[in-house]
Motif scaffolding. Sequence first.
Motif, PDB file in Angstrom:
ATOM      1  N   MET A   1       0.832  -1.208   0.000  1.00  0.00           N
ATOM      2  CA  MET A   1       0.000   0.000   0.000  1.00  0.00           C
ATOM      3  C   MET A   1       0.861   1.249   0.000  1.00  0.00           C
ATOM      4  N   LYS A   2       1.931   1.263   0.783  1.00  0.00           N
ATOM      5  CA  LYS A   2       2.808   2.427   0.814  1.00  0.00           C
ATOM      6  C   LYS A   2       3.486   2.625  -0.536  1.00  0.00           C
ATOM      7  N   THR A   3       3.911   1.526  -1.154  1.00  0.00           N
ATOM      8  CA  THR A   3       4.564   1.616  -2.464  1.00  0.00           C
ATOM      9  C   THR A   3       3.589   2.166  -3.496  1.00  0.00           C
ATOM     10  N   LYS A   4       2.348   1.691  -3.479  1.00  0.00           N
ATOM     11  CA  LYS A   4       1.340   2.225  -4.407  1.00  0.00           C
ATOM     12  C   LYS A   4       1.025   3.686  -4.083  1.00  0.00           C
ATOM     13  N   ASN A   5       0.951   4.035  -2.821  1.00  0.00           N
ATOM     14  CA  ASN A   5       0.730   5.425  -2.418  1.00  0.00           C
ATOM     15  C   ASN A   5       1.808   6.317  -3.028  1.00  0.00           C
ATOM     16  N   PHE A   6       3.055   5.939  -2.863  1.00  0.00           N
ATOM     17  CA  PHE A   6       4.160   6.738  -3.394  1.00  0.00           C
ATOM     18  C   PHE A   6       4.158   6.713  -4.928  1.00  0.00           C
ATOM     19  N   HIS A   7       3.804   5.598  -5.515  1.00  0.00           N
ATOM     20  CA  HIS A   7       3.672   5.487  -6.973  1.00  0.00           C
ATOM     21  C   HIS A   7       2.632   6.499  -7.481  1.00  0.00           C
ATOM     22  N   TRP A   8       1.488   6.563  -6.814  1.00  0.00           N
ATOM     23  CA  TRP A   8       0.408   7.455  -7.231  1.00  0.00           C
ATOM     24  C   TRP A   8       0.752   8.921  -7.002  1.00  0.00           C
ATOM     25  N   HIS A   9       1.590   9.203  -6.008  1.00  0.00           N
ATOM     26  CA  HIS A   9       1.884  10.589  -5.631  1.00  0.00           C
ATOM     27  C   HIS A   9       3.295  11.034  -5.996  1.00  0.00           C
ATOM     28  N   MET A  10       3.929  10.302  -6.881  1.00  0.00           N
ATOM     29  CA  MET A  10       5.277  10.659  -7.334  1.00  0.00           C
ATOM     30  C   MET A  10       5.212  11.950  -8.136  1.00  0.00           C
ATOM     31  N   SER A  11       6.281  12.734  -8.058  1.00  0.00           N
ATOM     32  CA  SER A  11       6.383  13.977  -8.825  1.00  0.00           C
ATOM     33  C   SER A  11       7.858  14.231  -9.119  1.00  0.00           C
ATOM     34  N   GLY A  12       8.126  15.237  -9.935  1.00  0.00           N
ATOM     35  CA  GLY A  12       9.497  15.663 -10.156  1.00  0.00           C
ATOM     36  C   GLY A  12      10.094  15.198 -11.465  1.00  0.00           C
ATOM     37  N   PRO A  13      11.360  15.566 -11.665  1.00  0.00           N
ATOM     38  CA  PRO A  13      12.010  15.319 -12.953  1.00  0.00           C
ATOM     39  C   PRO A  13      12.225  13.842 -13.286  1.00  0.00           C
ATOM     40  N   HIS A  14      12.229  12.968 -12.298  1.00  0.00           N
ATOM     41  CA  HIS A  14      12.406  11.535 -12.551  1.00  0.00           C
ATOM     42  C   HIS A  14      11.079  10.791 -12.429  1.00  0.00           C
ATOM     43  N   PHE A  15       9.992  11.541 -12.582  1.00  0.00           N
ATOM     44  CA  PHE A  15       8.654  10.982 -12.374  1.00  0.00           C
ATOM     45  C   PHE A  15       8.461   9.641 -13.070  1.00  0.00           C
TER      46      PHE A  15
ATOM     47  N   ASP B   1       6.367  -1.558 -10.569  1.00  0.00           N
ATOM     48  CA  ASP B   1       6.966  -2.901 -10.657  1.00  0.00           C
ATOM     49  C   ASP B   1       7.147  -3.510  -9.266  1.00  0.00           C
ATOM     50  N   GLN B   2       7.629  -2.700  -8.333  1.00  0.00           N
ATOM     51  CA  GLN B   2       7.867  -3.216  -6.986  1.00  0.00           C
ATOM     52  C   GLN B   2       6.561  -3.566  -6.289  1.00  0.00           C
ATOM     53  N   ALA B   3       5.530  -2.748  -6.493  1.00  0.00           N
ATOM     54  CA  ALA B   3       4.228  -3.049  -5.893  1.00  0.00           C
ATOM     55  C   ALA B   3       3.672  -4.361  -6.447  1.00  0.00           C
ATOM     56  N   THR B   4       3.829  -4.564  -7.740  1.00  0.00           N
ATOM     57  CA  THR B   4       3.360  -5.804  -8.360  1.00  0.00           C
ATOM     58  C   THR B   4       4.068  -7.009  -7.744  1.00  0.00           C
ATOM     59  N   GLU B   5       5.362  -6.878  -7.530  1.00  0.00           N
ATOM     60  CA  GLU B   5       6.137  -7.964  -6.925  1.00  0.00           C
ATOM     61  C   GLU B   5       5.676  -8.234  -5.494  1.00  0.00           C
ATOM     62  N   LEU B   6       5.431  -7.170  -4.734  1.00  0.00           N
ATOM     63  CA  LEU B   6       4.951  -7.344  -3.362  1.00  0.00           C
ATOM     64  C   LEU B   6       3.586  -8.023  -3.338  1.00  0.00           C
ATOM     65  N   PHE B   7       2.676  -7.549  -4.190  1.00  0.00           N
ATOM     66  CA  PHE B   7       1.339  -8.140  -4.211  1.00  0.00           C
ATOM     67  C   PHE B   7       1.397  -9.619  -4.582  1.00  0.00           C
ATOM     68  N   ALA B   8       2.336  -9.969  -5.444  1.00  0.00           N
ATOM     69  CA  ALA B   8       2.481 -11.372  -5.864  1.00  0.00           C
ATOM     70  C   ALA B   8       2.885 -12.280  -4.698  1.00  0.00           C
ATOM     71  N   MET B   9       3.426 -11.728  -3.638  1.00  0.00           N
ATOM     72  CA  MET B   9       3.803 -12.516  -2.464  1.00  0.00           C
ATOM     73  C   MET B   9       2.593 -12.873  -1.603  1.00  0.00           C
ATOM     74  N   THR B  10       1.526 -12.081  -1.666  1.00  0.00           N
ATOM     75  CA  THR B  10       0.455 -12.199  -0.684  1.00  0.00           C
ATOM     76  C   THR B  10      -0.273 -13.535  -0.738  1.00  0.00           C
ATOM     77  N   ASP B  11      -0.675 -13.970  -1.904  1.00  0.00           N
ATOM     78  CA  ASP B  11      -1.434 -15.212  -1.987  1.00  0.00           C
ATOM     79  C   ASP B  11      -0.590 -16.431  -1.590  1.00  0.00           C
ATOM     80  N   PRO B  12       0.635 -16.573  -2.088  1.00  0.00           N
ATOM     81  CA  PRO B  12       1.447 -17.707  -1.635  1.00  0.00           C
ATOM     82  C   PRO B  12       1.703 -17.705  -0.119  1.00  0.00           C
ATOM     83  N   LEU B  13       1.879 -16.518   0.472  1.00  0.00           N
ATOM     84  CA  LEU B  13       2.061 -16.446   1.922  1.00  0.00           C
ATOM     85  C   LEU B  13       0.818 -16.938   2.648  1.00  0.00           C
ATOM     86  N   ALA B  14      -0.335 -16.394   2.271  1.00  0.00           N
ATOM     87  CA  ALA B  14      -1.577 -16.781   2.940  1.00  0.00           C
ATOM     88  C   ALA B  14      -1.892 -18.259   2.711  1.00  0.00           C
TER      89      ALA B  14
END
Length: 182
Positions: A50-64, A73-86
Motif C-alpha cells: 500500500m505504501k509503495t502504491k501510495n508513493f507510486h500514485w503521488h510521485m512527482s518531479g524530474p524523474h517521475f 513494478d515493486q508493488a506488483t512484486e509485493l502483491f504477488a507474495m500475498t497469496d502464496p504467503l496466505a
Amino acid sequence: MAISKSDQEKKDAGAANPALRTPTDLKPEATGQIANALNAVLADVFALYMKTKNFHWHMSGPHFRDYHLLLDDQATELFAMTDPLAERIRKLGGKTLRSIGHVSRLQRIPDNDADFVEPSQMLGELCDNNRALAASLREAHEVCDDNRDIATASLIENWIDETEERTWFLFEAVRSPDKTGH
C-alpha cells in the motif's frame, strides 16, 4: 463490548477452526509459530504494498516516469507474495489475515499518510522498509528452520532475494554520487 487489542491478538493467534484445519506432519505448536510469523510478514507485505502504491500514485518531479514505473513494478512484486504467503499458512492448518484491521494490528512497516513527500524521501523510506521486511523474512525463516518446515523456508529464501533486489534498486535510485554508505 469492545475487544481489547491484547484479547484481539490472542483471538488472531493460533490454529484455524477445526473445519479449516489441514493435515500436516508438523506439530500443532510448530504450525502455530509458523502461522504467527508468516501472518506478521503478510501484514508487512500488505502495508509495504500500500505504501509503495501510495508513493507510486503521488510521485512527482524530474524523474517521475522512472520512479513511477519502478514503484509500480515493486508493488506488483509485493502483491504477488500475498497469496502464496496466505496459502502457505492455510496449507499448514493455520488461519490467516481476515481484514484491513487485522493487517493494521500486525504490521510493523509504518504507514505514511503525509500530504506530500519528496521523491528522494519516498525512495529512501521504501528502501528502509524493504530492509526491515528482509529482516522479518529472515526471522520467519528461523522459525521455519526451528520447526523443520523446509517448504516454507524455501519460499522465504526467494522472497528475501526479491526484497534485497528492491532494496538495492531503491538505494541506487536515491544514492548521490558522493554517498556510498548504506
